[in-house]
Scaffold this motif. Sequence first.
Motif, PDB file in Angstrom:
ATOM      1  N   MET A  81       0.954  -1.350   0.246  1.00 57.58           N
ATOM      2  CA  MET A  81      -0.348   0.574  -0.409  1.00 57.58           C
ATOM      3  C   MET A  81       0.534   1.260  -0.246  1.00 57.58           C
ATOM      4  N   ASP A  82       2.081   1.220   0.956  1.00 60.79           N
ATOM      5  CA  ASP A  82       3.112   2.169   0.120  1.00 60.79           C
ATOM      6  C   ASP A  82       3.444   2.872  -0.661  1.00 60.79           C
ATOM      7  N   ARG A  83       2.929   2.817  -1.707  1.00 56.50           N
ATOM      8  CA  ARG A  83       3.799   3.605  -2.750  1.00 56.50           C
ATOM      9  C   ARG A  83       4.059   4.435  -3.075  1.00 56.50           C
ATOM     10  N   ASP A  84       4.332   5.269  -2.341  1.00 56.07           N
ATOM     11  CA  ASP A  84       5.594   6.733  -2.259  1.00 56.07           C
ATOM     12  C   ASP A  84       6.857   5.281  -1.353  1.00 56.07           C
ATOM     13  N   GLN A  85       6.482   4.817  -0.759  1.00 53.31           N
ATOM     14  CA  GLN A  85       7.755   3.981   0.242  1.00 53.31           C
ATOM     15  C   GLN A  85       8.084   5.264   1.185  1.00 53.31           C
ATOM     16  N   ILE A  86       7.406   5.602   1.316  1.00 53.67           N
ATOM     17  CA  ILE A  86       7.370   6.396   2.700  1.00 53.67           C
ATOM     18  C   ILE A  86       8.265   5.990   3.715  1.00 53.67           C
ATOM     19  N   ILE A  87       7.731   4.765   4.416  1.00 48.99           N
ATOM     20  CA  ILE A  87       8.729   4.283   5.904  1.00 48.99           C
ATOM     21  C   ILE A  87      10.350   4.380   4.935  1.00 48.99           C
ATOM     22  N   GLN A  88      10.488   4.043   4.098  1.00 47.50           N
ATOM     23  CA  GLN A  88      12.421   4.426   3.639  1.00 47.50           C
ATOM     24  C   GLN A  88      12.555   5.838   3.567  1.00 47.50           C
ATOM     25  N   LYS A 162      -6.069  -5.801 -13.429  1.00 45.90           N
ATOM     26  CA  LYS A 162      -4.341  -6.606 -13.582  1.00 45.90           C
ATOM     27  C   LYS A 162      -3.678  -5.377 -14.963  1.00 45.90           C
ATOM     28  N   GLU A 163      -5.150  -4.376 -14.543  1.00 48.53           N
ATOM     29  CA  GLU A 163      -3.942  -3.137 -14.950  1.00 48.53           C
ATOM     30  C   GLU A 163      -3.550  -2.654 -13.358  1.00 48.53           C
ATOM     31  N   ASP A 164      -3.543  -2.954 -12.340  1.00 48.86           N
ATOM     32  CA  ASP A 164      -2.021  -2.523 -11.688  1.00 48.86           C
ATOM     33  C   ASP A 164      -1.434  -3.732 -10.859  1.00 48.86           C
ATOM     34  N   GLU A 165      -0.216  -3.340 -10.814  1.00 53.19           N
ATOM     35  CA  GLU A 165       0.224  -4.955 -10.760  1.00 53.19           C
ATOM     36  C   GLU A 165       0.188  -4.646  -8.677  1.00 53.19           C
ATOM     37  N   THR A 166       0.672  -4.032  -8.575  1.00 45.29           N
ATOM     38  CA  THR A 166       0.070  -3.583  -6.970  1.00 45.29           C
ATOM     39  C   THR A 166      -0.984  -4.079  -6.348  1.00 45.29           C
ATOM     40  N   LEU A 167      -1.960  -3.870  -6.919  1.00 43.41           N
ATOM     41  CA  LEU A 167      -3.307  -3.875  -6.842  1.00 43.41           C
ATOM     42  C   LEU A 167      -3.315  -5.581  -6.928  1.00 43.41           C
ATOM     43  N   LYS A 169      -1.356  -8.194  -6.731  1.00 45.08           N
ATOM     44  CA  LYS A 169      -0.125  -8.646  -5.573  1.00 45.08           C
ATOM     45  C   LYS A 169      -1.257  -8.726  -4.151  1.00 45.08           C
ATOM     46  N   PHE A 170      -1.549  -7.526  -3.884  1.00 49.04           N
ATOM     47  CA  PHE A 170      -2.567  -6.910  -2.731  1.00 49.04           C
ATOM     48  C   PHE A 170      -4.002  -7.865  -2.721  1.00 49.04           C
ATOM     49  N   LEU A 171      -4.463  -7.879  -3.195  1.00 49.87           N
ATOM     50  CA  LEU A 171      -5.370  -8.578  -3.359  1.00 49.87           C
ATOM     51  C   LEU A 171      -5.459 -10.403  -3.882  1.00 49.87           C
ATOM     52  N   GLN A 172      -4.364 -10.615  -3.846  1.00 54.54           N
ATOM     53  CA  GLN A 172      -3.752 -12.082  -4.140  1.00 54.54           C
ATOM     54  C   GLN A 172      -3.576 -12.428  -2.710  1.00 54.54           C
ATOM     55  N   LEU A 173      -2.223 -11.166  -1.659  1.00 53.49           N
ATOM     56  CA  LEU A 173      -1.709 -11.804  -1.055  1.00 53.49           C
ATOM     57  C   LEU A 173      -3.385 -11.824   0.489  1.00 53.49           C
ATOM     58  N   LEU A 174      -4.299 -11.547   0.548  1.00 51.59           N
ATOM     59  CA  LEU A 174      -5.288 -11.142   1.220  1.00 51.59           C
ATOM     60  C   LEU A 174      -6.563 -12.302   0.501  1.00 51.59           C
ATOM     61  N   ASN A 175      -6.202 -12.854  -0.207  1.00 50.51           N
ATOM     62  CA  ASN A 175      -7.532 -13.729  -1.521  1.00 50.51           C
ATOM     63  C   ASN A 175      -8.552 -12.811  -1.577  1.00 50.51           C
ATOM     64  N   GLN A 176      -8.847 -11.833  -2.083  1.00 48.37           N
ATOM     65  CA  GLN A 176      -9.925 -11.429  -2.217  1.00 48.37           C
ATOM     66  C   GLN A 176     -10.114 -10.675  -3.095  1.00 48.37           C
ATOM     67  N   LYS A 177     -11.073 -10.984  -3.849  1.00 50.85           N
ATOM     68  CA  LYS A 177     -11.486 -10.497  -5.542  1.00 50.85           C
ATOM     69  C   LYS A 177     -12.719  -9.347  -5.106  1.00 50.85           C
ATOM     70  N   ALA A 178     -12.661  -8.228  -5.994  1.00 53.98           N
ATOM     71  CA  ALA A 178     -13.556  -7.450  -5.924  1.00 53.98           C
ATOM     72  C   ALA A 178     -13.715  -7.274  -7.393  1.00 53.98           C
ATOM     73  N   ASN A 179     -15.100  -6.620  -8.242  1.00 55.95           N
ATOM     74  CA  ASN A 179     -15.734  -6.226  -9.436  1.00 55.95           C
ATOM     75  C   ASN A 179     -15.539  -5.153  -9.472  1.00 55.95           C
ATOM     76  N   LYS A 180     -15.295  -3.708  -8.562  1.00 58.18           N
ATOM     77  CA  LYS A 180     -14.968  -2.650  -8.913  1.00 58.18           C
ATOM     78  C   LYS A 180     -14.031  -2.332  -7.554  1.00 58.18           C
ATOM     79  N   VAL A 181     -12.861  -1.444  -8.069  1.00 61.97           N
ATOM     80  CA  VAL A 181     -12.118  -0.711  -6.939  1.00 61.97           C
ATOM     81  C   VAL A 181     -12.163   0.787  -7.145  1.00 61.97           C
TER      82      VAL A 181
END
Length: 247
Positions: A81-88, A162-167, A169-181
């Motif tokens: 979720m930290d797309r701008d790598q704030i933590i680093q 599928k348009e957003d590789e990071t998204l 991966k996020f859904l796959q990690l939580l085993n979630q699906k969504a019709n709209k995001v």
Amino acid sequence: MNFFNRLIFLISLGLLIVEMGHAENFPKLRKENSIQFATDTDWLLNNGVQGKMLLFNKNGEVIFPKNFKEESLSRQLIQLMDRDQIIQKDTGKYYILLSRVAFEIPTNIAQINPDLLADPGTIQALLPNNTILQIDSLNFQLYGGIMEPEFKFRLNFPETPKEDETLLKFLQLLNQKANKVYLQENYDFGRVLLHKTSEKSYIITLYQPIGNEETLVQNFSLNFIYNIPPILWAEVVCWRKAFGRVF
């Protein structure tokens, strides 16, 4: 600290919509033990809300709740979720707040679209105590009161994960699906009484149909917050005022 409440929940358009459907019927919140909690359709369709909140220090160590068992999973979610790598980045001492909230809205999923979610009139009507300025079609600025910082927020509506590789991966990690995001980034936070308020926050909202005319909404929020109040007070703000009211 009214700002704290608004930032985490009310500025999320995915949660704002619930105000329309439950204005006279207060939701019931059930705090879950896991960030991977299974959604309970029966509970949600009976005006229930499920949620989990986690608080970390800057190093990613869990502060709240005690004895939390999903530190590895949570760190992976934060990294995605930290797309701008704030933590680093060395941006000072802040706290990391990760939350997940699930609820139902009495709205057909077909009615939930970018035109509704990005309509400045809708946003303004749901935040009457703030002033909303539309910068362009998907960028806005929110002006708060004396004790609330102004900040900007940017919306994004990917057609498919599928348009957003990071998204994806996020859904796959939580085993979630969504019709709209729906994605939202809050940034350029102002100060209150010369003090920093927030570095940035990210929101991912998932929509799935349940029942005939209902939609399941799941809201994931990652917030980098300065000067957070004591842990117990923070929990009261986040969970007892999640929808702008006391349960």
